[in-house]
Scaffold this active site. Structure first.
Site, mmCIF file in Angstrom:
data_model
loop_
_atom_site.group_PDB
_atom_site.id
_atom_site.type_symbol
_atom_site.label_atom_id
_atom_site.label_comp_id
_atom_site.label_asym_id
_atom_site.label_seq_id
_atom_site.Cartn_x
_atom_site.Cartn_y
_atom_site.Cartn_z
ATOM 1 N N ASP A 228 4.663 17.249 -4.166
ATOM 2 C CA ASP A 228 3.926 16.484 -2.947
ATOM 3 C C ASP A 228 3.007 16.538 -4.161
ATOM 4 O O ASP A 228 3.293 17.396 -5.134
ATOM 5 C CB ASP A 228 3.757 17.034 -1.840
ATOM 6 N N GLU B 141 2.724 11.434 -0.009
ATOM 7 C CA GLU B 141 2.009 11.320 -1.012
ATOM 8 C C GLU B 141 3.822 12.386 -1.146
ATOM 9 O O GLU B 141 4.215 13.040 -2.875
ATOM 10 C CB GLU B 141 1.147 12.316 -1.088
#
Length: 220
Positions: A159, A202
């Site tokens: 991420d 993300e």
């Protein structure tokens, strides 16, 4: 009654020269001849009509029945095999060929719609790479494959740190641009046979096939 001439009459002119000869035949013979003529006419009509039907059948078979059967068989093949790219060849400019052309146009439009639906169902709308659902389904299938046949399967899951600060500082549009840029970097850093997906938010997922640990670490 024996069919010979029953009577005759001769007409002469003023000088006694014959100008016309009238003969009367047996009415039975005349009637039989008429019946024969009618029977011959009916037979000829029936034969001609049957011949016309035969010619009409083969004409319709060649012009209409065979092309329609071909179209029906093609449609059935599409229904069974779900193959939308195979078109029907056009051989003339008649109405059947126009029907073929309309059929091919319909296939093209359906194929485009199918690609659009597949694209919507498998890709992430923001980044353009695969979405979470497709990645999980693909990963599940590949795991089963490698369990059965062997091989190496590497998974990268990561991420973006401090991504919330990007959104809070520069707004969500800037955050979206960051996600798109990251997806592009991932896409250009892996092979065509590898899978890159947006795992969520993300988070990103990369599936590498037949890469050893050292190679996967290098890609990461």
């Amino acid at each position: 009654n024996d069919g010979t001439v029953l009577a005759s009459a001769r007409m002469n002119d003023y000088f006694g020269k014959s100008i016309v000869m009238i003969e009367f035949e047996n009415p039975t013979i005349v009637l039989n001849q008429g019946k024969k003529t009618i029977q011959e006419s009916i037979s000829f009509f029936v034969f001609s009509f049957i011949l016309f039907l035969i010619v009409l059948y083969f004409f319709l078979k060649h012009v209409l029945i065979v092309p329609l059967k071909r179209l029906s068989s093609h449609a059935e093949n599409i229904l069974v095999n779900a193959e939308l790219t195979e078109k029907i060849e056009l051989k003339s400019n008649d109405e059947i060929s126009q029907l073929y052309e309309s059929f091919n146009t319909m296939l093209e439009r359906i194929s485009l719609k199918e690609k659009e639906l597949v694209n919507l169902a498998t890709t992430d709308g923001l980044t353009g790479i695969y979405n979470h659902r497709y990645a999980m389904n693909y990963l599940s299938g590949r795991i089963e494959y490698f369990k059965r046949y062997g091989g190496v399967l590497s998974i990268l899951l990561f991420d973006l740190d401090f991504f919330k600060e990007v959104n809070d500082t520069w707004g969500h549009q800037a955050g979206d641009e960051v996600l798109r840029e990251i997806a592009q970097i991932i896409h250009t850093s892996i092979r065509n046979t590898d899978i890159a997906a947006r795992y969520g938010g993300e988070e990103f997922l990369v599936i590498l096939e037949n890469k050893q640990n050292e190679q996967a670490h290098y890609v990461a």
